[in-house]
Enzyme design. Structure first.
Site, PDB file in Angstrom:
ATOM      1  N   ASP A  15       0.843  -1.182   0.000  1.00 29.88           N
ATOM      2  CA  ASP A  15       0.000   0.000   0.000  1.00 29.88           C
ATOM      3  C   ASP A  15       0.887   1.243   0.000  1.00 29.88           C
ATOM      4  O   ASP A  15       2.075   1.174   0.327  1.00 29.88           O
ATOM      5  CB  ASP A  15      -0.889  -0.041   1.250  1.00 29.88           C
ATOM      6  CG  ASP A  15      -1.697   1.230   1.441  1.00 29.88           C
ATOM      7  OD1 ASP A  15      -2.412   1.612   0.503  1.00 29.88           O
ATOM      8  OD2 ASP A  15      -1.579   1.847   2.524  1.00 29.88           O
ATOM      9  N   ASP A  51      -0.220   5.283   0.937  1.00 33.97           N
ATOM     10  CA  ASP A  51      -0.445   6.212   2.047  1.00 33.97           C
ATOM     11  C   ASP A  51      -0.545   5.486   3.378  1.00 33.97           C
ATOM     12  O   ASP A  51      -1.341   4.555   3.542  1.00 33.97           O
ATOM     13  CB  ASP A  51      -1.724   7.024   1.807  1.00 33.97           C
ATOM     14  CG  ASP A  51      -1.607   7.951   0.609  1.00 33.97           C
ATOM     15  OD1 ASP A  51      -0.663   8.758   0.593  1.00 33.97           O
ATOM     16  OD2 ASP A  51      -2.446   7.858  -0.311  1.00 33.97           O
TER      17      ASP A  51
END
Length: 314
Positions: free
Chosen positions: A31, A33
């Site tokens: 991922d 953020d």
């Protein structure tokens, strides 16, 4: 995950056991953020870890994000700027790119004659344009004009044939200019064109900041789903559809893949939906002690306070 569903804290394991674990996967999905960066700042050590996994341990590394505010090439530029050495923008998996790939596979969508109506930000329009797909509405304000009633807007705009003809898809993303008029246009298109695609970048209902919370894309699409009587197809995590191109090409085997993320509802659920191993890092909103108090949330296989903590084993 250990027998009984207990999350393994990697820092509690001896180095030999971590080395064996590293050999259990060929591909790493991370991922963005909260996991490897915060806005335009790298989370300390994250680039060094992903670069080492790729360059010294032979793992195929992909960055997978629900961020629909940037195009795939823009996210690749951010990754390069922050020191992540992914080979090219095909190693970025983003909702805007997944939308393009999905539309190209639809038998009822023809980019030579169909256009896309976007309730969302300008990045969605840029991604579509870069891939030869015409769209309108992205990043545009459309409030109900002063003095107008909803009947005035509907009679003036929605009775035109072009309001729905040849619109092959409605795409919803995060939209600071969300309005009644945009919802009405989307509803009209989806009700008139039963073969039109209905896609959403993600279903994040709310974005939480230290001092405030704001509505997310899930809030916008819920209103359109309610009035159109149709459900949008999610183009981000935790929907496994985003990995179909990689799985079908043989570039990724879920059982030999590690998903790294900071959000149980999105990243860990995505790993579970795809049959992948999962590693939760505590740099987002869910340190392990908080997560374990919420048994209804998906629990990860492994845990690290931050991704950079893995560097000592590499």
């Amino acid at each position: 995950m250990m027998e009984g569903g207990t999350t393994i804290k990697l820092l509690d394991l001896p180095g030999q056991q971590v080395s064996e674990w590293l050999r259990s996967f060929d591909t790493v999905l991370s991922d963005g953020d909260g996991t490897i960066w915060q806005d335009d700042t790298e989370i300390e050590g994250a680039a060094a870890v992903l670069n080492a996994l790729q360059n010294h341990h032979g793992k195929r590394v992909y960055i997978i994000t629900n961020n629909g505010l940037k195009t795939r090439s823009e996210l690749f530029g951010r990754a390069q700027h922050l020191g992540f050495q992914v080979p090219n923008d095909q190693h970025i998996i983003s909702p805007t790119a997944t939308i393009v790939e999905h539309l190209k596979q639809l038998p009822d969508f023809d980019s030579s004659k169909h256009k896309v109506y976007v309730v969302g930000n300008a990045a969605i329009g840029r991604e579509l344009r870069e891939n030869g797909i015409e769209s309108y509405g992205a990043g545009v304000e459309e409030p109900l004009a002063k003095g107008d009633k909803w009947q005035d807007f509907a009679m003036r705009e929605l009775t035109k044939p072009e309001a729905a003809d040849n619109v092959g898809a409605v795409v919803v993303g995060w939209d600071e200019h969300f309005s009644y008029c945009k919802m009405a246009r989307a509803c009209h298109i989806l009700c008139r064109n039963e073969n039109s695609a209905f896609l959403v970048t993600n279903r994040d209902a709310v974005h939480k900041y230290p001092n405030f919370c704001i509505p997310g894309t899930g809030a916008f699409v819920a209103g359109i789903e309610a009035c159109a009587g149709r459900e949008a197809l999610e183009m981000g995590k935790p929907n496994p559809v985003v990995l179909e191109p990689l799985i079908q090409s043989g570039a990724l085997r879920p059982q030999r893949t590690l998903m790294i993320g900071d959000c149980p509802k999105m990243d860990i659920a995505f790993a579970r939906n795809c049959g992948m191993q999962s590693l939760l890092v505590g740099t987002g909103s869910f340190p392990l002690d908080i997560l374990q108090q919420n048994s209804h949330l998906p629990q990860p296989d492994f845990y690290l306070p931050k991704l950079g903590d893995l560097l000592q084993f590499l």
